[in-house]
Design a protein around this motif. Structure first.
Motif, PDB file in Angstrom:
ATOM      1  N   PHE A  13      -4.342  -1.789 -54.999  1.00 17.18           N
ATOM      2  CA  PHE A  13      -4.462  -0.905 -53.850  1.00 17.18           C
ATOM      3  C   PHE A  13      -5.927  -0.875 -53.418  1.00 17.18           C
ATOM      4  N   ARG A  14      -6.147  -0.373 -52.200  1.00 17.25           N
ATOM      5  CA  ARG A  14      -7.503  -0.232 -51.660  1.00 17.25           C
ATOM      6  C   ARG A  14      -7.651   1.124 -51.024  1.00 17.25           C
ATOM      7  N   ILE A  15      -8.828   1.675 -51.149  1.00 16.20           N
ATOM      8  CA  ILE A  15      -9.122   2.947 -50.499  1.00 16.20           C
ATOM      9  C   ILE A  15     -10.129   2.660 -49.391  1.00 16.20           C
ATOM     10  N   ILE A  16      -9.763   3.041 -48.155  1.00 18.01           N
ATOM     11  CA  ILE A  16     -10.638   2.829 -47.002  1.00 18.01           C
ATOM     12  C   ILE A  16     -10.911   4.192 -46.385  1.00 18.01           C
ATOM     13  N   ASN A  17     -12.194   4.461 -46.148  1.00 14.57           N
ATOM     14  CA  ASN A  17     -12.525   5.712 -45.479  1.00 14.57           C
ATOM     15  C   ASN A  17     -13.174   5.413 -44.133  1.00 14.57           C
ATOM     16  N   GLN A  18     -13.463   6.441 -43.370  1.00 13.83           N
ATOM     17  CA  GLN A  18     -13.997   6.279 -42.021  1.00 13.83           C
ATOM     18  C   GLN A  18     -15.366   5.587 -42.019  1.00 13.83           C
ATOM     19  N   VAL A  19     -16.168   5.837 -43.030  1.00 16.77           N
ATOM     20  CA  VAL A  19     -17.498   5.224 -43.103  1.00 16.77           C
ATOM     21  C   VAL A  19     -17.379   3.705 -43.220  1.00 16.77           C
ATOM     22  N   ASP A  20     -16.429   3.235 -44.021  1.00 18.08           N
ATOM     23  CA  ASP A  20     -16.219   1.786 -44.144  1.00 18.08           C
ATOM     24  C   ASP A  20     -15.797   1.174 -42.812  1.00 18.08           C
ATOM     25  N   ILE A  21     -14.928   1.846 -42.097  1.00 20.72           N
ATOM     26  CA  ILE A  21     -14.457   1.339 -40.808  1.00 20.72           C
ATOM     27  C   ILE A  21     -15.610   1.296 -39.809  1.00 20.72           C
ATOM     28  N   ILE A  22     -16.418   2.351 -39.766  1.00 19.56           N
ATOM     29  CA  ILE A  22     -17.555   2.396 -38.845  1.00 19.56           C
ATOM     30  C   ILE A  22     -18.572   1.317 -39.196  1.00 19.56           C
ATOM     31  N   ASN A  23     -18.841   1.107 -40.472  1.00 26.45           N
ATOM     32  CA  ASN A  23     -19.784   0.058 -40.890  1.00 26.45           C
ATOM     33  C   ASN A  23     -19.288  -1.327 -40.490  1.00 26.45           C
ATOM     34  N   THR A  24     -18.016  -1.575 -40.681  1.00 23.61           N
ATOM     35  CA  THR A  24     -17.442  -2.864 -40.297  1.00 23.61           C
ATOM     36  C   THR A  24     -17.526  -3.061 -38.788  1.00 23.61           C
ATOM     37  N   PHE A  25     -17.179  -2.028 -38.036  1.00 26.88           N
ATOM     38  CA  PHE A  25     -17.242  -2.111 -36.577  1.00 26.88           C
ATOM     39  C   PHE A  25     -18.677  -2.336 -36.110  1.00 26.88           C
ATOM     40  N   SER A  26     -19.628  -1.639 -36.722  1.00 20.84           N
ATOM     41  CA  SER A  26     -21.033  -1.819 -36.358  1.00 20.84           C
ATOM     42  C   SER A  26     -21.500  -3.240 -36.638  1.00 20.84           C
ATOM     43  N   SER A  27     -21.071  -3.824 -37.737  1.00 25.00           N
ATOM     44  CA  SER A  27     -21.433  -5.209 -38.052  1.00 25.00           C
ATOM     45  C   SER A  27     -20.870  -6.174 -37.020  1.00 25.00           C
ATOM     46  N   VAL A  28     -19.616  -5.963 -36.638  1.00 21.98           N
ATOM     47  CA  VAL A  28     -18.976  -6.836 -35.652  1.00 21.98           C
ATOM     48  C   VAL A  28     -19.681  -6.709 -34.298  1.00 21.98           C
ATOM     49  N   VAL A  29     -19.993  -5.501 -33.881  1.00 19.76           N
ATOM     50  CA  VAL A  29     -20.675  -5.288 -32.605  1.00 19.76           C
ATOM     51  C   VAL A  29     -22.071  -5.904 -32.652  1.00 19.76           C
ATOM     52  N   GLY A  30     -22.768  -5.776 -33.773  1.00 20.84           N
ATOM     53  CA  GLY A  30     -24.091  -6.372 -33.913  1.00 20.84           C
ATOM     54  C   GLY A  30     -24.045  -7.884 -33.805  1.00 20.84           C
ATOM     55  N   LEU A  31     -23.081  -8.509 -34.460  1.00 19.02           N
ATOM     56  CA  LEU A  31     -22.937  -9.961 -34.369  1.00 19.02           C
ATOM     57  C   LEU A  31     -22.565 -10.399 -32.955  1.00 19.02           C
ATOM     58  N   PHE A  32     -21.717  -9.631 -32.317  1.00 21.61           N
ATOM     59  CA  PHE A  32     -21.334  -9.934 -30.938  1.00 21.61           C
ATOM     60  C   PHE A  32     -22.540  -9.834 -30.016  1.00 21.61           C
ATOM     61  N   THR A  33     -23.370  -8.827 -30.224  1.00 23.61           N
ATOM     62  CA  THR A  33     -24.576  -8.659 -29.415  1.00 23.61           C
ATOM     63  C   THR A  33     -25.527  -9.838 -29.608  1.00 23.61           C
ATOM     64  N   ILE A  34     -25.716 -10.265 -30.837  1.00 25.05           N
ATOM     65  CA  ILE A  34     -26.580 -11.415 -31.115  1.00 25.05           C
ATOM     66  C   ILE A  34     -26.037 -12.661 -30.433  1.00 25.05           C
TER      67      ILE A  34
END
Length: 158
Positions: A13-34
């Protein structure tokens, strides 16, 4: 011990919280911006090369005109300013068309996906500013070549 997992075994099983989701989204947006910045940089270089080529051809095609202007008293600075101004006009017109197309695409996407259209004045101003700088830089060498032409040699050219 509901899952019957004991220390040497891996969790099923995996435990995912809101901070993990926000961090992942921020990484994706940062890569997209680059990626977008890199594509824009390549586009600016290609556009600059295109403008430089257009202006170099313009200088070659208008050699007689340059010779006549110099023969009747035009200074090197006047010729330089003329060709720099032409390069900047070509670049800013192209930049304006690009900005218009970008705003139209953003408006269409905002309409289709039902989100608010936000186009900042800063982004439009920076687009025109970058166009101006690219035109200025791309026009320097052709303008300098035009200003350095010898009037006699320019008038003899065919």
């Amino acid at each position: 011990m509901r899952h019957n997992i004991y220390p040497p075994q891996a969790d099923d099983f995996r435990i995912i919280n809101q901070v993990d989701i926000i961090n992942t989204f921020s990484s994706v947006v940062g890569l997209f911006t680059i990626m977008v910045v890199a594509i824009a940089g390549i586009s600016l270089v290609v556009g600059g090369i295109g403008i430089a080529n257009i202006m170099l051809v313009s200088v070659v095609e208008r050699t007689k005109e340059i010779g006549i202007r110099k023969a009747v008293g035009a200074t090197n600075a006047a010729i330089l300013i003329q060709f720099l101004a032409e390069a900047v006009v070509v670049s800013v017109v192209g930049g304006g068309m690009g900005i218009g197309l970008g705003v139209a695409i953003a408006a269409t996407a905002a309409n289709i996906f039902k989100f608010p259209l936000i186009v900042s004045l800063w982004s439009i101003a920076s687009g025109f500013g970058l166009s101006f700088v690219v035109g200025l830089l791309a026009g320097v060498i052709p303008a300098r070549n035009a200003a350095k032409l010898d009037p006699i040699a320019a008038l003899r050219s065919e």
